[in-house]
Enzyme design. Structure first.
Site, short mmCIF file in Angstrom:
data_model
loop_
_atom_site.label_atom_id
_atom_site.label_comp_id
_atom_site.label_asym_id
_atom_site.label_seq_id
_atom_site.Cartn_x
_atom_site.Cartn_y
_atom_site.Cartn_z
CG HIS A 192 -2.00 1.02 1.12
ND1 HIS A 192 -1.79 2.34 1.44
CD2 HIS A 192 -3.29 0.93 0.70
CE1 HIS A 192 -2.91 3.02 1.22
NE2 HIS A 192 -3.83 2.19 0.77
CB SER A 208 -11.28 9.44 -4.09
OG SER A 208 -10.20 10.06 -3.43
N GLY A 228 -11.08 3.00 0.82
CA GLY A 228 -10.57 3.23 2.17
C GLY A 228 -11.64 3.95 2.97
CD GLU A 260 -5.39 1.46 -3.25
OE1 GLU A 260 -6.59 1.42 -3.01
OE2 GLU A 260 -4.53 1.64 -2.36
C1 PEP Z 1 -6.81 3.26 0.11
O1 PEP Z 1 -6.16 3.75 1.00
O2 PEP Z 1 -6.57 2.09 -0.24
C2 PEP Z 1 -7.82 4.07 -0.52
C3 PEP Z 1 -8.13 3.83 -1.75
O3 PEP Z 1 -8.36 5.09 0.24
P1 PEP Z 1 -9.56 6.08 -0.18
O4 PEP Z 1 -10.66 5.24 -0.75
O5 PEP Z 1 -9.97 6.75 1.09
O6 PEP Z 1 -9.02 7.00 -1.21
#
Ligand code: PEP
Length: 256
Positions: A92, A209, A230, A164
């Site tokens: 991550h 997001s 997330g 990501e």
């Molecule tokens: C994450 O941390 O894996 C993530 C995608 O966070 P968010 O959905 O809050 O952007």
């Protein structure tokens, strides 16, 4: 491909809060034809696994240490993870950025996790600067090559890639979700890399997001096989809406 939804709770929730969450979250899950996983803090896994027993929910850890046991204060071994979880989240960007994890260290973890029969969700993605400089594809290909070094193709059923982009993760300053077409382009590139490398694809999910309001426009794209939210996974209603809306949108789009 079967859709996959993983909630990354990061460093949030106590065991009591997790129990309350699951009281709402578990009920509707049996009506969804998808893989659904919660990546909880380690401390929550024992209680969550007890509550999830006999339900379609799988659990995942957010990390592991690539040694079987020993003098590694504060770390968690694959066997300890396996007592309560079937998945592990590796690579991550928060661990890469805040804790200095390198591709080769992540590769060690992937190898050990697979050897222990854990399923791996491996995160890859470029920073805002790398995207601006037109390096997104090269960066992601390099991460795949390094993090999956010496991983044979017979492991692919146990590997899911989470694309990501760092600039899309809601907790980083100035974050905004990827445009669906941009995400789709990177997912196609990742799947192409797998086909070239292994002769077959693996599932590629998107994270950055994702919310109930933008999941439909993303999931209708051919190479997007699910999500790793997330922030939006911290509320059970919001995560259920993402799952429900995505499955409905996919049905409407008649994707194979
Ligand atoms: C994450 O941390 O894996 C993530 C995608 O966070 P968010 O959905 O809050 O952007």
């Amino acid at each position: 491909m079967r859709l996959f939804f993983g909630g990354n709770w990061k460093m949030n929730k106590t065991t009591a809060e997790a129990r309350t969450y699951l009281d709402t979250f578990l009920g509707p899950l049996s009506s969804y034809d998808a893989d659904i996983v919660l990546f909880c803090p380690y401390m929550i896994l024992p209680a969550a696994s007890q509550k999830a027993k006999g339900t379609p929910l799988s659990l995942g850890a957010q990390n592991l240490y690539p040694k079987p046991s020993g003098a590694y204060t504060g770390e968690i071994s694959p066997a300890m993870v396996k007592e309560f979880a079937t998945y592990v989240l590796l690579g991550h960007s928060e661990r890469r950025i805040y804790l200095g994890e390198t591709d080769s260290f992540i590769n060690e973890k992937v190898r050990v996790a697979l050897r222990e029969d854990l399923k791996v969700v491996l995160c890859v993605g470029e920073t805002a600067k790398e995207r601006k400089e037109g390096k997104s594809s090269a960066v992601v290909r390099k991460q795949l090559r390094a993090c999956l070094k010496d991983i044979p193709g017979n492991n692919l059923n146990s590997i899911i890639i989470a694309y990501e982009p760092v600039w899309a993760i809601s907790t980083f300053p100035g974050a905004k979700p990827a445009q669906p077409a941009d995400a789709e382009e990177m997912h196609a590139l990742i799947k192409g890399w797998f086909t070239k490398q292994y002769g077959k694809e693996t599932r590629v999910i998107y994270g950055g997001s994702v919310k109930p309001d933008n999941c439909e426009e993303l999931i209708v794209h051919q190479h997007i096989d699910g999500f790793l939210p997330g922030g939006a996974s911290l509320d059970p209603e919001s995560f259920l809406r993402i799952i429900n809306r995505s499955l409905e949108a996919r049905k409407r789009a008649k994707k194979p």
